[in-house]
Design a protein around this motif. Structure first.
Motif, PDB file in Angstrom:
ATOM      1  N   TRP A   1      41.029   2.327  21.820  1.00  0.00           N
ATOM      2  CA  TRP A   1      42.195   2.314  22.900  1.00  0.00           C
ATOM      3  C   TRP A   1      43.364   1.261  22.705  1.00  0.00           C
ATOM      4  N   VAL A   2      42.897  -0.011  21.921  1.00  0.00           N
ATOM      5  CA  VAL A   2      43.731  -1.143  21.894  1.00  0.00           C
ATOM      6  C   VAL A   2      44.330  -1.198  20.457  1.00  0.00           C
ATOM      7  N   GLY A   3      43.520  -0.862  19.513  1.00  0.00           N
ATOM      8  CA  GLY A   3      43.859  -0.810  18.054  1.00  0.00           C
ATOM      9  C   GLY A   3      43.149  -2.188  17.533  1.00  0.00           C
ATOM     10  N   VAL A   4      42.700  -3.094  18.346  1.00  0.00           N
ATOM     11  CA  VAL A   4      42.292  -4.430  17.660  1.00  0.00           C
ATOM     12  C   VAL A   4      41.102  -4.716  18.507  1.00  0.00           C
ATOM     13  N   GLY A   5      40.125  -5.560  17.881  1.00  0.00           N
ATOM     14  CA  GLY A   5      38.797  -5.800  18.823  1.00  0.00           C
ATOM     15  C   GLY A   5      38.887  -6.781  19.714  1.00  0.00           C
ATOM     16  N   PRO A   6      38.099  -6.923  20.683  1.00  0.00           N
ATOM     17  CA  PRO A   6      38.096  -7.914  21.744  1.00  0.00           C
ATOM     18  C   PRO A   6      38.156  -9.395  20.999  1.00  0.00           C
ATOM     19  N   LYS A   7      37.494  -9.612  19.994  1.00  0.00           N
ATOM     20  CA  LYS A   7      37.349 -10.996  19.395  1.00  0.00           C
ATOM     21  C   LYS A   7      38.686 -11.362  19.095  1.00  0.00           C
ATOM     22  N   TRP A   8      39.579 -10.338  18.514  1.00  0.00           N
ATOM     23  CA  TRP A   8      41.044 -10.572  18.032  1.00  0.00           C
ATOM     24  C   TRP A   8      42.032 -10.864  19.316  1.00  0.00           C
ATOM     25  N   VAL A   9      41.682  -9.986  20.416  1.00  0.00           N
ATOM     26  CA  VAL A   9      42.480 -10.458  21.749  1.00  0.00           C
ATOM     27  C   VAL A   9      42.176 -11.593  22.203  1.00  0.00           C
ATOM     28  N   LEU A  10      41.049 -12.076  22.223  1.00  0.00           N
ATOM     29  CA  LEU A  10      40.679 -13.475  22.779  1.00  0.00           C
ATOM     30  C   LEU A  10      41.327 -14.567  21.852  1.00  0.00           C
ATOM     31  N   GLN A  11      41.471 -14.428  20.545  1.00  0.00           N
ATOM     32  CA  GLN A  11      41.975 -15.516  19.872  1.00  0.00           C
ATOM     33  C   GLN A  11      43.362 -15.345  19.985  1.00  0.00           C
ATOM     34  N   ARG A  12      44.109 -14.254  20.334  1.00  0.00           N
ATOM     35  CA  ARG A  12      45.544 -14.262  20.299  1.00  0.00           C
ATOM     36  C   ARG A  12      45.861 -14.821  21.802  1.00  0.00           C
ATOM     37  N   ASN A  13      45.160 -14.831  22.646  1.00  0.00           N
ATOM     38  CA  ASN A  13      45.252 -15.229  23.929  1.00  0.00           C
ATOM     39  C   ASN A  13      45.281 -16.571  23.805  1.00  0.00           C
ATOM     40  N   ARG A  14      44.420 -17.291  23.173  1.00  0.00           N
ATOM     41  CA  ARG A  14      44.474 -18.805  22.846  1.00  0.00           C
ATOM     42  C   ARG A  14      45.525 -19.327  22.210  1.00  0.00           C
ATOM     43  N   VAL A  15      46.141 -18.611  21.204  1.00  0.00           N
ATOM     44  CA  VAL A  15      47.220 -18.965  20.466  1.00  0.00           C
ATOM     45  C   VAL A  15      48.537 -18.733  21.409  1.00  0.00           C
ATOM     46  N   HIS A  16      48.663 -17.756  21.895  1.00  0.00           N
ATOM     47  CA  HIS A  16      49.711 -17.657  23.039  1.00  0.00           C
ATOM     48  C   HIS A  16      49.943 -18.945  23.950  1.00  0.00           C
ATOM     49  N   LEU A  17      48.816 -18.982  24.581  1.00  0.00           N
ATOM     50  CA  LEU A  17      48.583 -20.505  25.652  1.00  0.00           C
ATOM     51  C   LEU A  17      49.044 -21.513  24.861  1.00  0.00           C
ATOM     52  N   ALA A  18      48.282 -21.769  23.621  1.00  0.00           N
ATOM     53  CA  ALA A  18      48.650 -22.908  22.828  1.00  0.00           C
ATOM     54  C   ALA A  18      50.456 -23.245  22.523  1.00  0.00           C
ATOM     55  N   ALA A  19      50.996 -21.927  22.273  1.00  0.00           N
ATOM     56  CA  ALA A  19      52.157 -22.165  21.884  1.00  0.00           C
ATOM     57  C   ALA A  19      53.183 -22.271  23.248  1.00  0.00           C
ATOM     58  N   GLU A  20      52.692 -21.730  24.415  1.00  0.00           N
ATOM     59  CA  GLU A  20      53.553 -21.924  25.560  1.00  0.00           C
ATOM     60  C   GLU A  20      53.298 -23.263  25.674  1.00  0.00           C
ATOM     61  N   LEU A  21      52.186 -24.047  25.968  1.00  0.00           N
ATOM     62  CA  LEU A  21      51.974 -25.355  26.368  1.00  0.00           C
ATOM     63  C   LEU A  21      52.727 -26.525  25.240  1.00  0.00           C
ATOM     64  N   LEU A  22      52.818 -25.832  23.986  1.00  0.00           N
ATOM     65  CA  LEU A  22      53.606 -26.856  23.124  1.00  0.00           C
ATOM     66  C   LEU A  22      55.015 -26.721  23.410  1.00  0.00           C
ATOM     67  N   ALA A  23      55.563 -25.268  23.607  1.00  0.00           N
ATOM     68  CA  ALA A  23      57.057 -25.401  23.998  1.00  0.00           C
ATOM     69  C   ALA A  23      57.357 -26.223  25.040  1.00  0.00           C
ATOM     70  N   ARG A  24      56.584 -26.233  26.143  1.00  0.00           N
ATOM     71  CA  ARG A  24      56.851 -26.931  27.352  1.00  0.00           C
ATOM     72  C   ARG A  24      56.750 -28.575  27.151  1.00  0.00           C
TER      73      ARG A  24
END
Length: 285
Positions: free
Chosen positions: A212-235
């Motif tokens: 249904w998503v096209g990628v695995g849950p491990k990939w999603v968890l990793q992408r979530n961490r990168v998104h969060l890190a980029a947001e925190l660095l941008a601030r």
């Protein structure tokens, strides 16, 4: 009636401070009967001086978007890599960010979540899709975001009514629940923790995401961490990066730097320098 509000936070937008100089982004909530499929609508407009171009890079989310542009109206599954678009002149785009897995229902295709898939909107929204898209973009450029979204909502609703079966809706509900639980977990939690919280086996969760998503849950968890890190660095570009790695769930900074660079195209240090320069440029003289 829709209520438009400036986008915040900016998860996925590379160097969001610089983005303020290039375009305006608004989010609008979906109609209630589409909320199971649509996370939000987004409207981008820009008005750049002659000879000026602005390139925006986005670290994609694991979901599809239905996007109306001046010359094309299409559904886009998650890009396989970074998404990059250069803007010039004056223009607008009207998009619909779907919930993870929802493109499979809306388009009526079992492989609609395949990364990189682009599907002409007329194939699943019908022959009136292109004229409605042109009107929506015109309304967006004129500053009427609510009207722009309003011209596309009936098309999305009709497609949902054609393709949303009770079985498909139930499965999509499980995907939506998985993403809600994922966001509630600590950023360092493994796939096993997500599966346990949902009461399923890791293998079952992997099959659900693959279908249904096209990628695995491990990939999603990793992408979530990168998104969060980029947001925190941008601030706060000056924050300690070893501490940031731990904050977003990494046990070693090297692994964090590798994942961050693979997803964003820049090391955390280089990204921080870029965001710092953009914030400085926005500061009052």
């Amino acid at each position: 009636m829709f209520e438009a509000a400036p986008t915040r936070p900016t998860l996925g937008i590379v160097d969001p401070a610089a983005a303020h100089r290039g375009f305006t982004l608004m989010r609008l909530p979906p109609a209630a009967d589409l909320a199971d499929l649509v996370e939000w609508h987004w409207v981008i407009t820009w008005d750049l001086a002659p000879g000026v171009a602005f390139t925006q890079v986005v670290v994609p989310h694991p979901c599809g978007n239905v996007v109306a542009e001046a010359d094309v109206f299409a559904a886009h599954a998650m890009p396989p890599g970074l998404f990059e678009r250069t803007l010039a002149g004056t223009g607008g785009v009207v998009g619909t960010k779907l919930r993870p897995g929802a493109l499979r229902i809306l388009a009526g295709l079992p492989d609609a979540g395949r990364p990189g898939l682009i599907l002409p909107a007329a194939r699943f929204l019908g022959p009136t899709a292109e004229p409605a898209s042109r009107v929506a973009v015109t309304e967006a450029v004129a500053g009427r975001a609510e009207s722009a979204v309003g011209h596309l909502t009936p098309l999305l609703r009709a497609a949902a009514e054609r393709n949303r079966t009770s079985a498909a809706a139930a499965t999509l509900g499980r995907v939506t629940e998985a993403f809600a639980v994922l966001r509630s977990l600590g950023p360092g939690e493994p796939v096993a923790a997500l599966a346990a919280a949902l009461g399923v086996t890791p293998r079952s969760l992997q099959r659900l995401f693959a279908d249904w998503v096209g990628v695995g849950p491990k990939w999603v968890l990793q992408r979530n961490r990168v998104h969060l890190a980029a947001e925190l660095l941008a601030r706060d570009p000056g924050r300690d990066q070893a501490g940031l790695a731990a904050e977003v769930g990494y046990y070693d900074q090297a692994h964090f730097c590798t994942d961050f660079a693979r997803a964003t195209g820049a090391t955390p240090a280089a990204y921080a320098r870029r965001c710092a320069a953009s914030l400085e440029a926005l500061a009052p003289a």
